[in-house]
Design a protein around this motif. Structure first.
Motif, PDB file in Angstrom:
ATOM      1  N   LEU A   1     -18.175  63.630  34.749  1.00 47.58           N
ATOM      2  CA  LEU A   1     -17.457  62.643  35.678  1.00 47.58           C
ATOM      3  C   LEU A   1     -18.078  61.408  35.328  1.00 47.58           C
ATOM      4  CD1 LEU A   1     -18.697  63.996  39.247  1.00 47.58           C
ATOM      5  CD2 LEU A   1     -16.598  63.939  38.429  1.00 47.58           C
ATOM      6  N   SER A   2     -16.578  60.679  35.428  1.00 48.02           N
ATOM      7  CA  SER A   2     -17.272  59.244  35.035  1.00 48.02           C
ATOM      8  C   SER A   2     -18.597  58.342  36.271  1.00 48.02           C
ATOM      9  CB  SER A   2     -15.588  58.034  35.011  1.00 48.02           C
ATOM     10  OG  SER A   2     -15.527  58.177  36.483  1.00 48.02           O
ATOM     11  N   ALA A   3     -18.736  57.299  35.270  1.00 47.41           N
ATOM     12  CA  ALA A   3     -19.922  56.687  36.501  1.00 47.41           C
ATOM     13  C   ALA A   3     -18.707  56.339  37.774  1.00 47.41           C
ATOM     14  CB  ALA A   3     -20.529  55.678  35.655  1.00 47.41           C
ATOM     15  N   LYS A   4     -17.395  55.596  36.889  1.00 45.94           N
ATOM     16  CA  LYS A   4     -17.203  55.577  38.551  1.00 45.94           C
ATOM     17  C   LYS A   4     -16.637  56.355  39.633  1.00 45.94           C
ATOM     18  CE  LYS A   4     -13.114  53.723  38.752  1.00 45.94           C
ATOM     19  NZ  LYS A   4     -11.783  53.190  38.148  1.00 45.94           N
ATOM     20  N   HIS A   5     -16.372  57.922  39.650  1.00 42.14           N
ATOM     21  CA  HIS A   5     -16.501  58.617  39.943  1.00 42.14           C
ATOM     22  C   HIS A   5     -17.835  59.399  40.940  1.00 42.14           C
ATOM     23  CE1 HIS A   5     -12.435  59.167  38.410  1.00 42.14           C
ATOM     24  NE2 HIS A   5     -12.331  59.177  39.323  1.00 42.14           N
ATOM     25  N   LYS A   6     -19.185  58.960  40.223  1.00 48.82           N
ATOM     26  CA  LYS A   6     -20.007  59.467  40.657  1.00 48.82           C
ATOM     27  C   LYS A   6     -20.653  58.237  41.664  1.00 48.82           C
ATOM     28  CE  LYS A   6     -21.759  61.727  36.991  1.00 48.82           C
ATOM     29  NZ  LYS A   6     -23.066  61.943  36.088  1.00 48.82           N
ATOM     30  N   GLU A   7     -20.156  57.281  41.808  1.00 50.23           N
ATOM     31  CA  GLU A   7     -20.992  55.879  42.766  1.00 50.23           C
ATOM     32  C   GLU A   7     -19.385  56.260  43.793  1.00 50.23           C
ATOM     33  OE1 GLU A   7     -22.964  53.120  42.682  1.00 50.23           O
ATOM     34  OE2 GLU A   7     -24.141  54.042  40.779  1.00 50.23           O
TER      35      GLU A   7
ATOM     36  N   ARG B   1      -9.617  48.831  45.090  1.00 48.22           N
ATOM     37  CA  ARG B   1      -9.774  48.888  46.599  1.00 48.22           C
ATOM     38  C   ARG B   1      -8.512  50.190  47.196  1.00 48.22           C
ATOM     39  NH1 ARG B   1      -9.728  45.431  51.223  1.00 48.22           N
ATOM     40  NH2 ARG B   1      -9.555  47.079  53.512  1.00 48.22           N
ATOM     41  N   ALA B   2      -8.267  50.588  45.716  1.00 43.63           N
ATOM     42  CA  ALA B   2      -6.988  51.898  46.791  1.00 43.63           C
ATOM     43  C   ALA B   2      -7.933  52.468  46.187  1.00 43.63           C
ATOM     44  CB  ALA B   2      -5.858  51.615  45.386  1.00 43.63           C
ATOM     45  N   GLU B   3      -9.075  52.964  45.095  1.00 43.20           N
ATOM     46  CA  GLU B   3      -9.646  53.784  45.185  1.00 43.20           C
ATOM     47  C   GLU B   3     -10.895  53.906  46.274  1.00 43.20           C
ATOM     48  OE1 GLU B   3      -9.313  54.972  40.320  1.00 43.20           O
ATOM     49  OE2 GLU B   3     -10.745  52.572  41.101  1.00 43.20           O
ATOM     50  N   LEU B   4     -11.075  53.109  46.702  1.00 45.03           N
ATOM     51  CA  LEU B   4     -12.053  52.692  47.183  1.00 45.03           C
ATOM     52  C   LEU B   4     -11.416  52.966  48.751  1.00 45.03           C
ATOM     53  CD1 LEU B   4     -14.944  51.101  48.406  1.00 45.03           C
ATOM     54  CD2 LEU B   4     -13.633  49.805  49.132  1.00 45.03           C
ATOM     55  N   ASP B   5     -10.549  52.991  49.574  1.00 45.79           N
ATOM     56  CA  ASP B   5      -9.486  53.384  50.805  1.00 45.79           C
ATOM     57  C   ASP B   5      -9.772  54.647  50.681  1.00 45.79           C
ATOM     58  OD1 ASP B   5      -9.764  50.669  50.949  1.00 45.79           O
ATOM     59  OD2 ASP B   5      -7.529  50.088  51.266  1.00 45.79           O
ATOM     60  N   GLU B   6      -8.963  55.271  49.865  1.00 55.88           N
ATOM     61  CA  GLU B   6      -9.380  56.618  49.323  1.00 55.88           C
ATOM     62  C   GLU B   6     -10.123  57.600  49.600  1.00 55.88           C
ATOM     63  OE1 GLU B   6      -6.313  59.037  46.965  1.00 55.88           O
ATOM     64  OE2 GLU B   6      -5.285  57.045  46.525  1.00 55.88           O
TER      65      GLU B   6
END
Length: 115
Positions: free
Chosen positions: A44-50, A80-85
């Protein structure tokens, strides 16, 4: 509208933990090493982990977690789209309380986007 100050909260948490870092350096360094190992890129990417960490913070009602993980997500170029999902999944799994903490996330996101 939420008036919660996550930027100030992060500063306060860091300042309030300074004595513990000094009196318990090994434990605090170990926690930092655990965080670093858990959050680095892998399957998993660091972003997905965060995003996962932030989701846990929302569903566990942790304002400090919200502040720190939103800050990290900005650094990782989360959209923002990733955050909202991610928030929609939090609300699905956590109901009304997660919705209330989602408002905190959105406020923190907007405040940190302006910095």
């Amino acid at each position: 509208m939420s008036t919660f100050d996550h930027i100030g909260l992060i500063k306060d948490i860091n300042a309030n933990l300074a004595p513990l870092r000094k009196s318990q350096p090994e434990a605090m360094q170990a926690f930092g090493q655990l965080a670093g190992a858990a959050m680095k890129d892998g399957a998993l990417s660091a972003k997905h982990k965060e995003l996962i960490a932030l989701a846990i913070g929302v569903t566990q009602h942790c304002s400090g977690c919200i502040g720190f993980h939103v800050k990290a997500l900005h650094k990782l170029d989360c959209t923002r789209a990733e955050l909202d999902e991610m928030l929609s999944v939090c609300v699905y799994m956590g109901g009304g309380p997660a919705l209330m903490y989602s408002a905190e996330v959105i406020k923190a996101w907007e405040d940190m986007a302006q910095k």
